[in-house]
Design a protein around this motif. Sequence first.
Motif, PDB file in Angstrom:
ATOM      1  N   ARG A  81       0.838  -1.198   0.000  1.00  0.00           N
ATOM      2  CA  ARG A  81       0.000   0.000   0.000  1.00  0.00           C
ATOM      3  C   ARG A  81       0.876   1.252   0.000  1.00  0.00           C
ATOM      4  O   ARG A  81       0.621   2.204  -0.727  1.00  0.00           O
ATOM      5  CB  ARG A  81      -0.914  -0.011   1.234  1.00  0.00           C
ATOM      6  N   ARG A  82       1.911   1.239   0.806  1.00  0.00           N
ATOM      7  CA  ARG A  82       2.823   2.382   0.883  1.00  0.00           C
ATOM      8  C   ARG A  82       3.619   2.547  -0.405  1.00  0.00           C
ATOM      9  O   ARG A  82       3.814   3.668  -0.875  1.00  0.00           O
ATOM     10  CB  ARG A  82       3.771   2.227   2.071  1.00  0.00           C
ATOM     11  N   CYS A  83       4.083   1.429  -0.971  1.00  0.00           N
ATOM     12  CA  CYS A  83       4.908   1.490  -2.183  1.00  0.00           C
ATOM     13  C   CYS A  83       4.111   1.897  -3.418  1.00  0.00           C
ATOM     14  O   CYS A  83       4.594   2.670  -4.243  1.00  0.00           O
ATOM     15  CB  CYS A  83       5.568   0.136  -2.439  1.00  0.00           C
ATOM     16  N   PHE A  84       2.915   1.357  -3.563  1.00  0.00           N
ATOM     17  CA  PHE A  84       2.196   1.503  -4.824  1.00  0.00           C
ATOM     18  C   PHE A  84       1.040   2.489  -4.784  1.00  0.00           C
ATOM     19  O   PHE A  84       0.602   2.967  -5.832  1.00  0.00           O
ATOM     20  CB  PHE A  84       1.696   0.140  -5.299  1.00  0.00           C
ATOM     21  N   LYS A  85       0.531   2.783  -3.588  1.00  0.00           N
ATOM     22  CA  LYS A  85      -0.603   3.707  -3.502  1.00  0.00           C
ATOM     23  C   LYS A  85      -0.282   4.966  -2.709  1.00  0.00           C
ATOM     24  O   LYS A  85      -1.102   5.875  -2.629  1.00  0.00           O
ATOM     25  CB  LYS A  85      -1.812   3.012  -2.874  1.00  0.00           C
ATOM     26  N   ASN A  86       0.884   4.991  -2.079  1.00  0.00           N
ATOM     27  CA  ASN A  86       1.302   6.122  -1.257  1.00  0.00           C
ATOM     28  C   ASN A  86       0.279   6.418  -0.150  1.00  0.00           C
ATOM     29  O   ASN A  86      -0.012   7.566   0.159  1.00  0.00           O
ATOM     30  CB  ASN A  86       1.573   7.362  -2.109  1.00  0.00           C
ATOM     31  N   VAL A  87      -0.276   5.346   0.417  1.00  0.00           N
ATOM     32  CA  VAL A  87      -1.228   5.436   1.518  1.00  0.00           C
ATOM     33  C   VAL A  87      -0.579   4.757   2.723  1.00  0.00           C
ATOM     34  O   VAL A  87      -0.043   3.659   2.600  1.00  0.00           O
ATOM     35  CB  VAL A  87      -2.567   4.756   1.162  1.00  0.00           C
ATOM     36  N   PHE A  88      -0.646   5.406   3.874  1.00  0.00           N
ATOM     37  CA  PHE A  88       0.062   4.948   5.064  1.00  0.00           C
ATOM     38  C   PHE A  88      -0.917   4.741   6.216  1.00  0.00           C
ATOM     39  O   PHE A  88      -1.561   5.694   6.651  1.00  0.00           O
ATOM     40  CB  PHE A  88       1.104   5.989   5.498  1.00  0.00           C
ATOM     41  N   LEU A  89      -1.030   3.498   6.691  1.00  0.00           N
ATOM     42  CA  LEU A  89      -1.826   3.223   7.879  1.00  0.00           C
ATOM     43  C   LEU A  89      -0.908   3.221   9.100  1.00  0.00           C
ATOM     44  O   LEU A  89       0.229   2.757   9.022  1.00  0.00           O
ATOM     45  CB  LEU A  89      -2.515   1.865   7.776  1.00  0.00           C
ATOM     46  N   PRO A  90      -1.404   3.716  10.238  1.00  0.00           N
ATOM     47  CA  PRO A  90      -0.580   3.681  11.457  1.00  0.00           C
ATOM     48  C   PRO A  90      -0.473   2.267  12.017  1.00  0.00           C
ATOM     49  O   PRO A  90      -1.292   1.389  11.717  1.00  0.00           O
ATOM     50  CB  PRO A  90      -1.331   4.603  12.417  1.00  0.00           C
ATOM     51  N   CYS A  91       0.502   2.087  12.835  1.00  0.00           N
ATOM     52  CA  CYS A  91       0.788   0.798  13.466  1.00  0.00           C
ATOM     53  C   CYS A  91      -0.449   0.230  14.169  1.00  0.00           C
ATOM     54  O   CYS A  91      -0.760  -0.955  14.027  1.00  0.00           O
ATOM     55  CB  CYS A  91       1.931   1.014  14.454  1.00  0.00           C
ATOM     56  N   GLN A  92      -1.144   1.053  14.917  1.00  0.00           N
ATOM     57  CA  GLN A  92      -2.310   0.578  15.666  1.00  0.00           C
ATOM     58  C   GLN A  92      -3.420   0.080  14.747  1.00  0.00           C
ATOM     59  O   GLN A  92      -4.173  -0.822  15.111  1.00  0.00           O
ATOM     60  CB  GLN A  92      -2.834   1.672  16.606  1.00  0.00           C
TER      61      GLN A  92
END
Length: 106
Positions: A81-92
């Motif tokens: 998700r981070r690599c291909f969509k530039n969307v970041f979910l938090p750890c929690q």
Amino acid sequence: ADCAFLCGETETLQHLFFQCPFSSMVWREVLLMCNIVRPLLSWAEEVLWMSTHARGSAFHHTVRRLAFAATVYHLWIERNRRCFKNVFLPCQEIIRLVKQDVCGKL
């Protein structure tokens, strides 16, 4: 080849599972939910530990297997998700998704 979890290290299998601060935090919390308190191990040692301590049909063994699989799955999905969509979910949020999957399978 930088870690998608933005820790500044080079991404390798060993790093992604569970040497990265982000993934180690997720895994540590998941282990705590399984009532497991121990130091985190290298990838190969984690797989070996799980294969010996989650064998059998006892309820806690089933929970461990599901928790391990869900953690690996959600960390990989988050990496992509981070690599291909530039969307970041938090750890929690990753921890919540793991817990939701384990509960759903049980």
